[in-house]
Scaffold this active site. Sequence first.
Site, mmCIF file in Angstrom:
data_model
loop_
_atom_site.group_PDB
_atom_site.id
_atom_site.type_symbol
_atom_site.label_atom_id
_atom_site.label_comp_id
_atom_site.label_asym_id
_atom_site.label_seq_id
_atom_site.Cartn_x
_atom_site.Cartn_y
_atom_site.Cartn_z
ATOM 1 C CB SER A 105 -2.560 -10.813 -3.782
ATOM 2 O OG SER A 105 -3.858 -11.336 -3.583
ATOM 3 C CG HIS A 149 0.930 -8.746 -2.191
ATOM 4 N ND1 HIS A 149 1.911 -9.651 -2.559
ATOM 5 C CD2 HIS A 149 -0.133 -9.485 -1.821
ATOM 6 C CE1 HIS A 149 1.443 -10.874 -2.431
ATOM 7 N NE2 HIS A 149 0.205 -10.809 -1.974
ATOM 8 C CE LYS A 180 1.617 -12.152 1.168
ATOM 9 N NZ LYS A 180 0.274 -11.725 1.532
#
Length: 391
Positions: free
Chosen positions: A180, A208, A239
């Site tokens: 990240s 991610h 996310k």
Amino acid sequence: MKGFEYLQEELDQMKEEGTFRELIPLESPQGSKVSIKGKEVIQLSSNNYLGLTSHPRLKDAAVKAVEEYGVGTGSVRTIAGTLAMHEAFEEKLAAFKHTEAALVFQSGFTTNQGVLSSMLTDKDVVISDELNHASIIDGIRLTKCAKKIYKHVDMKSLQEKLEESKEYRTKLIVTDGVFSMDGNIAPLPEIVELAEQYGALIMVDDAHASGVLGENGRGTVNHFGLDGRVHIQVGTLSKAIGVLGGYVATTKTLKEYLIHKGRPFLFSTSHPPAVTAACDAAIDVLLEEPELMQKLWDNRAFFKEGLENLGFDTGISETPITPVLIGDDAVTHQFSDELFKEGVFAQGIVFPTVPKGKGRIRTIVTAEHSKEELQEALQAFERAGNTLNLL
Ligand SMILES: *Cc1c(COP(=O)(O)O)cnc(C)c1O
């Protein structure tokens, strides 16, 4: 009230060092532009990759779920808090991820904690990349197994640790799919080769990468064509999926084991209907609106090239996480402040989140940004860079 003096001392110390941070409330919905301190700025710090936090299909699904099922579940999953929609969503997730089964936890953080803390005993070993996410590190801290850390994405180092681990029953290699802070992708094909050679299991945390990499956003395992060769895929629904939650996509055996032993699953209340319904709708959006992912990657290419043309160092990123490496921690924060004056919200990330002297502005473009907004943002980076003599 007395008793907190030692904590206050530490906070004062942080203020002196310039590492104390205030929370920054948004006064608008999340989006490509947000309102902060009464000012409209371009948002470059969210994880809202596909703009799903306010996608109409997700909002509709959430509103309908509230009207039909209310706002809460009133119990943990294992007692009285499993709704039919929770199970239907898990079936949809498993099919999407091409795995036997999937189990949803309250967050990505508790997924890592629940999986790692329950499945490993003193007969086992975990072998973890040194830059793995805090939730993996905390999950590992909760186990009694042997712990080995390999150098970041270094396959020679991983092989050495595997070589030292032959006597253990279960050898679990764990890695972030996308890291990240630098936006680089774990070398999964090599990790799979080594794991198969040494009889190790693999756990990939795709927080991610969910909604970002692989066909329709299936993640890094699918991205590398490794479906069926990675034992445990963790994903987040917080996310790119735009809502809240985490899941593990894995075998039926591990799912059933986690239902009995995964402590956050057992001891924390299940997701409200609105959360599950919105997540369910998000999977449909991933399948039916692939143009969102296309736009995300187009925007990423445009923005990264623009930053590099200006002379900024974007490091080793291979994903829509584009760091702008600055170095000095104080200068990094100054640069972020300068960007804000120029109409861009992009947070500085410094020690201890990244090593000392590796301060950076971490940017994430989303599918919602228009080319005009990104062009405006690039101009702000140029002006701020000139003001601080960084170019
Ligand atoms: C954000 C993140 C998590 C935590 O996910 P939440 O759903 O926000 O709890 C876990 N692992 C990694 C690698 C992350 O980036």
